[in-house]
Motif scaffolding. Sequence first.
Motif, PDB file in Angstrom:
ATOM      1  N   TRP A  60     -33.029 -32.545 -25.202  1.00 42.19           N
ATOM      2  CA  TRP A  60     -32.865 -31.380 -26.074  1.00 42.19           C
ATOM      3  C   TRP A  60     -34.265 -30.562 -26.487  1.00 42.19           C
ATOM      4  O   TRP A  60     -35.325 -31.621 -26.563  1.00 42.19           O
ATOM      5  CB  TRP A  60     -31.867 -31.784 -27.430  1.00 42.19           C
ATOM      6  CG  TRP A  60     -30.998 -32.460 -27.038  1.00 42.19           C
ATOM      7  CD1 TRP A  60     -30.871 -34.081 -27.001  1.00 42.19           C
ATOM      8  CD2 TRP A  60     -29.647 -32.285 -26.730  1.00 42.19           C
ATOM      9  NE1 TRP A  60     -29.367 -34.398 -26.759  1.00 42.19           N
ATOM     10  CE2 TRP A  60     -28.888 -33.172 -26.417  1.00 42.19           C
ATOM     11  CE3 TRP A  60     -29.052 -30.843 -26.292  1.00 42.19           C
ATOM     12  CZ2 TRP A  60     -27.495 -33.215 -26.046  1.00 42.19           C
ATOM     13  CZ3 TRP A  60     -27.883 -31.013 -25.840  1.00 42.19           C
ATOM     14  CH2 TRP A  60     -27.027 -31.807 -25.726  1.00 42.19           C
ATOM     15  N   LEU A  61     -34.091 -29.456 -26.736  1.00 40.51           N
ATOM     16  CA  LEU A  61     -35.236 -28.631 -27.159  1.00 40.51           C
ATOM     17  C   LEU A  61     -35.444 -28.894 -28.741  1.00 40.51           C
ATOM     18  O   LEU A  61     -34.690 -28.669 -29.407  1.00 40.51           O
ATOM     19  CB  LEU A  61     -34.991 -27.145 -26.626  1.00 40.51           C
ATOM     20  CG  LEU A  61     -36.431 -26.349 -26.852  1.00 40.51           C
ATOM     21  CD1 LEU A  61     -37.396 -26.529 -26.137  1.00 40.51           C
ATOM     22  CD2 LEU A  61     -35.891 -24.637 -26.835  1.00 40.51           C
ATOM     23  N   LYS A  62     -36.934 -29.320 -28.959  1.00 44.20           N
ATOM     24  CA  LYS A  62     -37.173 -29.364 -30.562  1.00 44.20           C
ATOM     25  C   LYS A  62     -37.664 -28.120 -31.023  1.00 44.20           C
ATOM     26  O   LYS A  62     -37.859 -27.016 -30.160  1.00 44.20           O
ATOM     27  CB  LYS A  62     -38.142 -30.486 -30.477  1.00 44.20           C
ATOM     28  CG  LYS A  62     -37.813 -31.970 -30.349  1.00 44.20           C
ATOM     29  CD  LYS A  62     -38.562 -32.743 -30.527  1.00 44.20           C
ATOM     30  CE  LYS A  62     -40.222 -32.713 -30.374  1.00 44.20           C
ATOM     31  NZ  LYS A  62     -41.083 -33.946 -30.695  1.00 44.20           N
ATOM     32  N   ARG A 116     -31.400 -25.975 -33.564  1.00 47.94           N
ATOM     33  CA  ARG A 116     -30.037 -25.276 -33.764  1.00 47.94           C
ATOM     34  C   ARG A 116     -30.405 -23.781 -34.027  1.00 47.94           C
ATOM     35  O   ARG A 116     -31.080 -23.400 -34.856  1.00 47.94           O
ATOM     36  CB  ARG A 116     -29.275 -25.597 -34.715  1.00 47.94           C
ATOM     37  CG  ARG A 116     -28.769 -27.075 -34.525  1.00 47.94           C
ATOM     38  CD  ARG A 116     -27.975 -27.617 -35.541  1.00 47.94           C
ATOM     39  NE  ARG A 116     -27.449 -28.935 -35.241  1.00 47.94           N
ATOM     40  CZ  ARG A 116     -26.081 -29.336 -34.886  1.00 47.94           C
ATOM     41  NH1 ARG A 116     -25.358 -28.158 -35.000  1.00 47.94           N
ATOM     42  NH2 ARG A 116     -25.813 -30.346 -34.777  1.00 47.94           N
ATOM     43  N   VAL A 117     -29.890 -22.879 -32.927  1.00 53.36           N
ATOM     44  CA  VAL A 117     -30.376 -21.528 -32.867  1.00 53.36           C
ATOM     45  C   VAL A 117     -28.968 -20.734 -33.470  1.00 53.36           C
ATOM     46  O   VAL A 117     -27.922 -21.022 -32.926  1.00 53.36           O
ATOM     47  CB  VAL A 117     -30.709 -21.023 -31.610  1.00 53.36           C
ATOM     48  CG1 VAL A 117     -31.253 -19.719 -31.529  1.00 53.36           C
ATOM     49  CG2 VAL A 117     -31.878 -21.978 -31.127  1.00 53.36           C
ATOM     50  N   ALA A 118     -29.203 -19.720 -34.479  1.00 51.93           N
ATOM     51  CA  ALA A 118     -28.280 -18.953 -34.619  1.00 51.93           C
ATOM     52  C   ALA A 118     -27.856 -17.946 -33.442  1.00 51.93           C
ATOM     53  O   ALA A 118     -28.697 -17.729 -32.567  1.00 51.93           O
ATOM     54  CB  ALA A 118     -28.624 -17.822 -35.673  1.00 51.93           C
ATOM     55  N   ILE A 120     -32.226 -18.346 -24.469  1.00 47.51           N
ATOM     56  CA  ILE A 120     -31.634 -18.459 -23.200  1.00 47.51           C
ATOM     57  C   ILE A 120     -33.169 -18.070 -22.109  1.00 47.51           C
ATOM     58  O   ILE A 120     -33.295 -18.703 -21.352  1.00 47.51           O
ATOM     59  CB  ILE A 120     -30.869 -17.526 -23.087  1.00 47.51           C
ATOM     60  CG1 ILE A 120     -29.445 -18.352 -23.563  1.00 47.51           C
ATOM     61  CG2 ILE A 120     -30.394 -17.612 -21.277  1.00 47.51           C
ATOM     62  CD1 ILE A 120     -28.269 -17.482 -23.476  1.00 47.51           C
ATOM     63  N   GLY A 121     -33.917 -17.142 -22.760  1.00 46.59           N
ATOM     64  CA  GLY A 121     -35.047 -16.710 -21.984  1.00 46.59           C
ATOM     65  C   GLY A 121     -36.199 -17.801 -21.885  1.00 46.59           C
ATOM     66  O   GLY A 121     -36.567 -18.071 -20.805  1.00 46.59           O
ATOM     67  N   ALA A 173     -28.497 -23.244 -22.367  1.00 49.57           N
ATOM     68  CA  ALA A 173     -27.918 -23.208 -23.680  1.00 49.57           C
ATOM     69  C   ALA A 173     -26.680 -23.668 -23.817  1.00 49.57           C
ATOM     70  O   ALA A 173     -25.770 -22.912 -23.307  1.00 49.57           O
ATOM     71  CB  ALA A 173     -28.382 -21.837 -24.229  1.00 49.57           C
ATOM     72  N   TRP A 174     -26.084 -24.499 -24.713  1.00 49.90           N
ATOM     73  CA  TRP A 174     -24.903 -25.039 -24.974  1.00 49.90           C
ATOM     74  C   TRP A 174     -24.696 -24.892 -26.401  1.00 49.90           C
ATOM     75  O   TRP A 174     -25.306 -24.958 -27.370  1.00 49.90           O
ATOM     76  CB  TRP A 174     -24.705 -26.629 -24.751  1.00 49.90           C
ATOM     77  CG  TRP A 174     -24.886 -26.960 -23.426  1.00 49.90           C
ATOM     78  CD1 TRP A 174     -26.047 -27.095 -22.523  1.00 49.90           C
ATOM     79  CD2 TRP A 174     -23.676 -27.338 -22.453  1.00 49.90           C
ATOM     80  NE1 TRP A 174     -25.863 -27.459 -21.280  1.00 49.90           N
ATOM     81  CE2 TRP A 174     -24.342 -27.618 -21.372  1.00 49.90           C
ATOM     82  CE3 TRP A 174     -22.408 -26.874 -22.652  1.00 49.90           C
ATOM     83  CZ2 TRP A 174     -23.629 -27.912 -20.071  1.00 49.90           C
ATOM     84  CZ3 TRP A 174     -21.528 -27.252 -21.622  1.00 49.90           C
ATOM     85  CH2 TRP A 174     -22.217 -27.695 -20.273  1.00 49.90           C
ATOM     86  N   PRO A 175     -23.210 -24.419 -26.821  1.00 49.68           N
ATOM     87  CA  PRO A 175     -22.870 -24.166 -28.101  1.00 49.68           C
ATOM     88  C   PRO A 175     -22.958 -25.429 -29.001  1.00 49.68           C
ATOM     89  O   PRO A 175     -22.659 -26.360 -28.230  1.00 49.68           O
ATOM     90  CB  PRO A 175     -21.381 -23.460 -28.069  1.00 49.68           C
ATOM     91  CG  PRO A 175     -21.138 -23.115 -26.577  1.00 49.68           C
ATOM     92  CD  PRO A 175     -22.457 -23.883 -25.853  1.00 49.68           C
TER      93      PRO A 175
END
Length: 110
Positions: A3-5, A19-21, A29-30, A39-41
Amino acid sequence: MIWLKAGGGFTSNLSKAVRVARADTINMIGSCGQTGGIAWPCAYIDAHSRRLVQPDDVDIKEALRGTSIVPPKQQKPRMMMFNCHGCGRFISDRQRFENNCRNCGADNRP
């Protein structure tokens, strides 16, 4: 999975993942696309994630209590049996080498 920190590194711990809004998803995504990430919900990941447990920390009998799962019992290794060359009686591998047949006296060593 990794996972991306928030700092831009990667982690295998889901609780440390960023966690991204929804509004910032396009920007994320870029940045993920350059590293091959997807990117997953969050709702999807939370619904399908489960806690990992080390096998040494689990008692199998306790974990399976209340379920209908019954682990197979380990079978004892069976002793190799042979037939006497003289009379056909069953003799063990040990008896084959230690002494002759007790019934007929035949030598059963290979």
